[in-house]
Motif scaffolding. Sequence first.
Motif, PDB file in Angstrom:
ATOM      1  N   GLN A 198      54.726  63.435  50.188  1.00 40.78           N
ATOM      2  CA  GLN A 198      53.515  62.642  49.943  1.00 40.78           C
ATOM      3  C   GLN A 198      52.683  63.186  48.788  1.00 40.78           C
ATOM      4  OE1 GLN A 198      51.662  60.501  52.841  1.00 40.78           O
ATOM      5  NE2 GLN A 198      52.870  61.162  54.590  1.00 40.78           N
ATOM      6  N   ASN A 199      52.767  64.483  48.536  1.00 37.50           N
ATOM      7  CA  ASN A 199      51.976  65.095  47.466  1.00 37.50           C
ATOM      8  C   ASN A 199      52.810  65.143  46.187  1.00 37.50           C
ATOM      9  OD1 ASN A 199      50.461  66.768  45.745  1.00 37.50           O
ATOM     10  ND2 ASN A 199      49.595  67.883  47.484  1.00 37.50           N
ATOM     11  N   GLN A 200      52.612  64.150  45.351  1.00 41.82           N
ATOM     12  CA  GLN A 200      53.404  64.049  44.132  1.00 41.82           C
ATOM     13  C   GLN A 200      53.158  65.206  43.179  1.00 41.82           C
ATOM     14  OE1 GLN A 200      52.562  60.537  41.839  1.00 41.82           O
ATOM     15  NE2 GLN A 200      54.321  60.784  40.501  1.00 41.82           N
ATOM     16  N   PHE A 223      54.874  58.769  48.010  1.00 36.93           N
ATOM     17  CA  PHE A 223      54.055  58.841  46.795  1.00 36.93           C
ATOM     18  C   PHE A 223      54.573  57.922  45.690  1.00 36.93           C
ATOM     19  CE2 PHE A 223      57.028  62.427  45.953  1.00 36.93           C
ATOM     20  CZ  PHE A 223      57.525  62.037  44.723  1.00 36.93           C
ATOM     21  N   ALA A 226      52.432  54.863  44.779  1.00 37.06           N
ATOM     22  CA  ALA A 226      51.180  55.016  44.048  1.00 37.06           C
ATOM     23  C   ALA A 226      51.316  54.472  42.622  1.00 37.06           C
ATOM     24  CB  ALA A 226      50.764  56.482  44.015  1.00 37.06           C
ATOM     25  N   TYR A 229      53.179  56.547  39.768  1.00 39.72           N
ATOM     26  CA  TYR A 229      54.630  56.728  39.726  1.00 39.72           C
ATOM     27  C   TYR A 229      55.254  55.498  39.078  1.00 39.72           C
ATOM     28  CZ  TYR A 229      59.358  57.914  41.175  1.00 39.72           C
ATOM     29  OH  TYR A 229      60.688  58.249  41.169  1.00 39.72           O
ATOM     30  N   ASP A 268      46.177  59.826  45.483  1.00 35.16           N
ATOM     31  CA  ASP A 268      47.322  59.470  46.317  1.00 35.16           C
ATOM     32  C   ASP A 268      46.965  58.226  47.118  1.00 35.16           C
ATOM     33  OD1 ASP A 268      48.908  61.558  45.448  1.00 35.16           O
ATOM     34  OD2 ASP A 268      48.102  62.941  46.938  1.00 35.16           O
ATOM     35  N   LEU A 376      49.919  56.498  52.486  1.00 40.51           N
ATOM     36  CA  LEU A 376      51.144  56.061  51.826  1.00 40.51           C
ATOM     37  C   LEU A 376      52.337  56.071  52.767  1.00 40.51           C
ATOM     38  CD1 LEU A 376      50.708  57.798  48.346  1.00 40.51           C
ATOM     39  CD2 LEU A 376      50.091  55.483  49.044  1.00 40.51           C
TER      40      LEU A 376
END
Length: 576
Positions: A198-200, A223, A226, A229, A268, A376
């Motif tokens: 989840q944490n890009q 992610f 979002a 991306y 995010d 997300l």
Amino acid sequence: MSSNTLSAVLEKLIHRLCLNDFPCGYGTWRKTKGSTEGAETEETDALLDLLSCPHSPWRQDGSWSPQTAALRQLAVLTPERLHTDFIYSYFTTLHILDKGVSVVDDGLLKFSKLEELVLSANKISEIPAENLPSTLKILELRDNWLSALNSLTSCPPPRLQYLGLSSNSLGSHDVVCHLTGTHWPQLVCLDLSDCEFQNQQALLDALSTLPCLRTLVLEGNPFTLAPSYPGLTVDSLPRLSYLDASRISPEERCSFSSLSKITDLIEDRASATVSVGRVRGIPDPSMSLDENAPDFPVITYGYFITYEFLSHQTVDLCCSQKVSESKCDAAHVTEDIFSDADLQSNKNLSKHRTSKLTWAECMDFSDTQTYIVSDLGGLKRFFNQGLYLTLEEEKVLSWPAASEDRKGGKEKESPIKSGSTKDKDKKKKSVPDLVQDAPIRRTLGSVHVPLQGLVKRGHKVDVLCDLGTLHTESELEATQSLEKDLGKKIKEDKKKEDKESKQRGGSGTKQKNTAAFKGRGKGNKESETDVHTDNSVSVQLEPLTVELSVELEKWQSAAEANQLTLPHKSKQPDLS
């Protein structure tokens, strides 16, 4: 040795090759120089044919390794070479798919020249690096039970160039620190799709340290929904050549240049826009109205569409929303944040209803809603489940305000119909105030809209929803009335026949009556068919369709990101 260990599975597969049994290995079936010719011996070419002939009972499935076919041929040509160490060292590729393997034990080290190991769709929760041959270059662990990489990175194979970890639960922050160049100095290709990252930004910081990384697969992670991306990934990894099976062009890299430097503007969150367009295929409700019906009640029809969407905050972009609609009829906006587990119970689904439109052959709702979602992971699950869209009809009966005797279906005669012609003209000019009954709603159709395409390699889904063919209200009422009358008539005929049968008595008479009743039953069926043919209204042939699109916001350049994020930062509240 446990049957769920990798070496136990490999031993079974090698044993099934029958390297020492007919037609392989030594035996009386082999023709040698000193042997006497007989019916029990075979030429070498004939033995080789038995290995590959499609209908041969000695043909073996060698899909688990491309070396199996050549190894069996060696067992026919030079069986003396096939000692145990030779067999293990002969394999360079092993594909062990869906075999229930849960333990990768040290028996794998016997395969001293192994370069490619595929263990997809098994039950492996841990990979001890000390049990992997140092010659390994390709390691595929797709769809297993991995949740950590500690044991794999303790002393990883130094020559590993490809690592596949997709469809494993590796989204925790602790895993990220095991995906650096310190552990994988030779890694060229990495597959982390559907790993619930989840944490890009944290993941990209780790991957940027891989010196040889050229191909990366990240699709299916939350992610990736979002707006940042894939632009942020492209700009953060300048040495990358392929992302999610697509080549990164020079133009694309140039357009996203410097995007990684505005990380303070990147959130995010995802922005999804749902648009409902034109609807076709609804029968004209006026066709079911009787021309000789009284002036009241006045019947009006309205049509609207409802759907549920995962939402933390909703922005209404619909220009055609009517101000006159009541608040309960307008878009339902949810600004609460729910836990991931609530998705299954639909607690965090916001129900949206479009404005009502009167009937037309083509009704354009032009309804657009944008949903800002910070969960997300929940949005990914929602897309995988899909969206349910429903088309409803609202029927409203309106009466003159002075009319009071409308109980039991008896309406007071309208004053418009009494008096002279002059009075009629005067009263027609002054339309009386109308009082509306509670609306009568019915569902015309409902459809499931799959949205998995938004999770992988897509940012927009355009669907023409087909809700089937509709009938007019008069058709439905006529059909129901017909079925009721026919059912009643059949029951009466049966009751009458039973009564006559009791009065007459006798088996012969009973048989005649039964035959007569069967004949009548047949006549009833024919009559039913005739009624259907005579009274049925022509079927509406055009299917009921609704235009729907769901689009994820994706930045096309760093400049666009600056334009879109700055207003969002200044105007939108922080819901996380």
